[in-house]
Enzyme design. Sequence first.
Site, PDB file in Angstrom:
ATOM      1  N   SER A  13     -29.408 125.681  -5.178  1.00 39.30           N
ATOM      2  CA  SER A  13     -29.675 124.841  -4.002  1.00 39.30           C
ATOM      3  C   SER A  13     -28.413 124.078  -3.600  1.00 39.30           C
ATOM      4  O   SER A  13     -28.398 123.409  -2.577  1.00 39.30           O
ATOM      5  CB  SER A  13     -30.781 123.831  -4.321  1.00 39.30           C
ATOM      6  OG  SER A  13     -30.341 122.953  -5.336  1.00 39.30           O
ATOM      7  N   TYR A  47     -36.935 118.921  -0.882  1.00 39.92           N
ATOM      8  CA  TYR A  47     -37.004 118.392  -2.244  1.00 39.92           C
ATOM      9  C   TYR A  47     -35.816 117.540  -2.657  1.00 39.92           C
ATOM     10  O   TYR A  47     -35.925 116.711  -3.554  1.00 39.92           O
ATOM     11  CB  TYR A  47     -37.226 119.531  -3.247  1.00 39.92           C
ATOM     12  CG  TYR A  47     -36.005 120.000  -4.000  1.00 39.92           C
ATOM     13  CD1 TYR A  47     -35.742 119.515  -5.279  1.00 39.92           C
ATOM     14  CD2 TYR A  47     -35.132 120.911  -3.442  1.00 39.92           C
ATOM     15  CE1 TYR A  47     -34.628 119.940  -5.977  1.00 39.92           C
ATOM     16  CE2 TYR A  47     -34.029 121.345  -4.134  1.00 39.92           C
ATOM     17  CZ  TYR A  47     -33.766 120.867  -5.392  1.00 39.92           C
ATOM     18  OH  TYR A  47     -32.669 121.285  -6.066  1.00 39.92           O
ATOM     19  N   LYS A  48     -34.678 117.713  -1.984  1.00 40.20           N
ATOM     20  CA  LYS A  48     -33.515 117.021  -2.483  1.00 40.20           C
ATOM     21  C   LYS A  48     -32.938 116.110  -1.406  1.00 40.20           C
ATOM     22  O   LYS A  48     -33.155 114.925  -1.388  1.00 40.20           O
ATOM     23  CB  LYS A  48     -32.486 118.072  -2.912  1.00 40.20           C
ATOM     24  CG  LYS A  48     -31.409 117.546  -3.819  1.00 40.20           C
ATOM     25  CD  LYS A  48     -30.697 118.666  -4.548  1.00 40.20           C
ATOM     26  CE  LYS A  48     -29.359 118.975  -3.932  1.00 40.20           C
ATOM     27  NZ  LYS A  48     -28.588 119.951  -4.662  1.00 40.20           N
ATOM     28  N   TYR A  79     -40.227 130.391  -7.683  1.00 39.98           N
ATOM     29  CA  TYR A  79     -39.539 131.682  -7.815  1.00 39.98           C
ATOM     30  C   TYR A  79     -40.545 132.839  -7.758  1.00 39.98           C
ATOM     31  O   TYR A  79     -40.153 134.001  -7.752  1.00 39.98           O
ATOM     32  CB  TYR A  79     -38.853 131.784  -9.190  1.00 39.98           C
ATOM     33  CG  TYR A  79     -37.595 130.966  -9.392  1.00 39.98           C
ATOM     34  CD1 TYR A  79     -37.554 129.610  -9.141  1.00 39.98           C
ATOM     35  CD2 TYR A  79     -36.444 131.587  -9.906  1.00 39.98           C
ATOM     36  CE1 TYR A  79     -36.401 128.876  -9.375  1.00 39.98           C
ATOM     37  CE2 TYR A  79     -35.281 130.856 -10.146  1.00 39.98           C
ATOM     38  CZ  TYR A  79     -35.275 129.500  -9.880  1.00 39.98           C
ATOM     39  OH  TYR A  79     -34.140 128.780 -10.111  1.00 39.98           O
ATOM     40  N   HIS A  93     -30.919 129.865 -15.818  1.00 40.33           N
ATOM     41  CA  HIS A  93     -30.997 128.502 -15.246  1.00 40.33           C
ATOM     42  C   HIS A  93     -30.379 127.522 -16.236  1.00 40.33           C
ATOM     43  O   HIS A  93     -30.317 127.795 -17.429  1.00 40.33           O
ATOM     44  CB  HIS A  93     -32.469 128.127 -14.992  1.00 40.33           C
ATOM     45  CG  HIS A  93     -32.623 127.022 -13.979  1.00 40.33           C
ATOM     46  ND1 HIS A  93     -32.418 125.689 -14.281  1.00 40.33           N
ATOM     47  CD2 HIS A  93     -32.960 127.056 -12.660  1.00 40.33           C
ATOM     48  CE1 HIS A  93     -32.617 124.957 -13.187  1.00 40.33           C
ATOM     49  NE2 HIS A  93     -32.944 125.754 -12.194  1.00 40.33           N
ATOM     50  N   ASP A  96     -31.718 121.819 -17.715  1.00 38.79           N
ATOM     51  CA  ASP A  96     -32.171 120.517 -17.210  1.00 38.79           C
ATOM     52  C   ASP A  96     -33.583 120.562 -16.620  1.00 38.79           C
ATOM     53  O   ASP A  96     -34.215 119.541 -16.467  1.00 38.79           O
ATOM     54  CB  ASP A  96     -31.205 119.995 -16.137  1.00 38.79           C
ATOM     55  CG  ASP A  96     -30.989 120.979 -15.023  1.00 38.79           C
ATOM     56  OD1 ASP A  96     -30.803 122.175 -15.323  1.00 38.79           O
ATOM     57  OD2 ASP A  96     -31.018 120.564 -13.848  1.00 38.79           O
ATOM     58  N   ASP A 208     -47.335  91.073  16.815  1.00 36.21           N
ATOM     59  CA  ASP A 208     -46.608  92.235  17.352  1.00 36.21           C
ATOM     60  C   ASP A 208     -46.563  92.156  18.883  1.00 36.21           C
ATOM     61  O   ASP A 208     -47.229  92.912  19.580  1.00 36.21           O
ATOM     62  CB  ASP A 208     -47.372  93.499  16.874  1.00 36.21           C
ATOM     63  CG  ASP A 208     -46.737  94.790  17.332  1.00 36.21           C
ATOM     64  OD1 ASP A 208     -45.547  94.778  17.705  1.00 36.21           O
ATOM     65  OD2 ASP A 208     -47.441  95.825  17.322  1.00 36.21           O
TER      66      ASP A 208
HETATM   67  C1  SPV Z   1     -46.296 100.330  15.529  1.00 36.80           C
HETATM   68  O1  SPV Z   1     -46.370 100.815  14.392  1.00 36.80           O
HETATM   69  O2  SPV Z   1     -45.805  99.219  15.751  1.00 36.80           O
HETATM   70  C2  SPV Z   1     -46.782 101.096  16.684  1.00 36.80           C
HETATM   71  C3  SPV Z   1     -47.830 102.091  16.484  1.00 36.80           C
HETATM   72  O3  SPV Z   1     -46.336 100.839  17.780  1.00 36.80           O
HETATM   73  S1  SPV Z   1     -49.330 101.329  16.810  1.00 36.80           S
HETATM   74  O4  SPV Z   1     -49.473 100.188  15.923  1.00 36.80           O
HETATM   75  O5  SPV Z   1     -50.387 102.312  16.587  1.00 36.80           O
HETATM   76  O6  SPV Z   1     -49.337 100.890  18.201  1.00 36.80           O
HETATM   77 MG    MG Z   2     -45.227  99.071  17.888  1.00 37.86          MG
END
Ligand code: SPV
Ligand code: MG
Length: 435
Positions: A13, A47-48, A79, A93, A96, A208
């Site tokens: 990888s 994965y990495k 695999y 391999h 590890d 918010d």
């Molecule tokens: C947020 O995560 O602030 C978003 C998504 O705007 S939601 O809360 O669904 O509006």
């Molecule tokens: Mg938002």
Amino acid sequence: MNTNNSTVYMCFSTDIIHSGHIDIIKNASKLGELTIGVLSDEAIASYKRFPLKPFSERKIIFENIVGVKHVIEQKTLSYADILRELKPTIVVHGDDWRTGFQKPIRDEVVSVLAEYGGRLVEYPYSSDSKFEELEKRSRIQLGTPDMRRGRLRKLIDLKGCVSALEAHSGITGLIAENTTVLQDGKTYQFDAMWISSLCDSTAKGKPDIELVDMTSRFRTIDDIMEVTTKPIIFDGDTGGLTEHFVYTVKSLERMGVSMVIIEDKTGLKKNSLFGTEVEQTQDSIENFCEKIRAGKAAQKTKDFMICARIESLILERGMDDALERAFAFSGAGADAIMIHSRKKDPAEIFEFVEKFRKQNTNTPIVVVPTSFNSVTEEEFKERGVNVVIYANQLTRSGFPAMQNVAKTILTNHRAKEADDMCMSIKEIINLIPEE
Ligand code: SPV
Ligand code: MG
């Protein structure tokens, strides 16, 4: 030079080939005709970390190493399919993988080899500090703004559908960065991080409503960027005034953010999950298109993406309004469309995606399935969705746990009873990787 009829298989990888790899290839080629499986970009990214060099480059490098006879693509960490097809006499391999997250992969190799009488040869893993230093340096590179910014687009192209987990601090960023699950021979990780306005505000104890100012939101981005490498999708709320949005775009782009999502609302924004319970005003199509155009004109790179988020379903303005807006916003230059809904039933999201995809097959579609949470990423992908954002689950799970502990201490007038609810001090110290 090998003189027997044995065939040998190894899978790599790595994108930084060093003398440790050359040594193991030299030894493997002495055991028989050597085929190298080069892990696909998608398998490595899952994965990495995102490969610094794409599959095509890595394949050419292996083809030109002395002792290598054939180079093929291995598409999964498992695999099993390749071994059943090639039936190599020997799989080589480093030792590890006897422990840790690769152990189930090894166990599967051992059992598939047993099906046809193949055998496993393991060489001691060289954990030389100079090789570890190389890996550390590539991680640092991946975290730099120019490397990080374009990776969201690349991942969408590579995987078709990517997932993002909410992060609002360095530690939640580390959880989004490092959480890995191994399931059915595949590893699963989140592809990107979502810096939610809801969770960023909540972490600061604020509502918010675009109250947390951009400088403070940028500080959150910076905290997360300092300790992670995954691409960042930033919740830009309404984007503010167009005259302000252009500056936000420039700042986010300079920081290495991959995508900003702005919603087509105006005035005092409230969280969408309130729906029509609170007064919210949708912006006009003309104004919002102007904001998108101004943002696109302000950015300096091709990598940065502006996603237009449509609130018509949230505000119960109907499917036709949502679609009209989606076509107008993508026409104005939006790099992606986010459609939001607060219904538990995903029907309206599915209808939107189907109708949008009939006329527009390219523009990525983003969803935030907080309410319609029964749909799997696989189903979203099949239906034509490209980005699935888990927008608030870390916040919603972390704070109840803290409230519980706080109550338990108050109830018992001591912390003993709360101890089993907490990580040990040793665990918390080890949670943060040392530089
Ligand atoms: C947020 O995560 O602030 C978003 C998504 O705007 S939601 O809360 O669904 O509006
Ligand atoms: Mg938002």
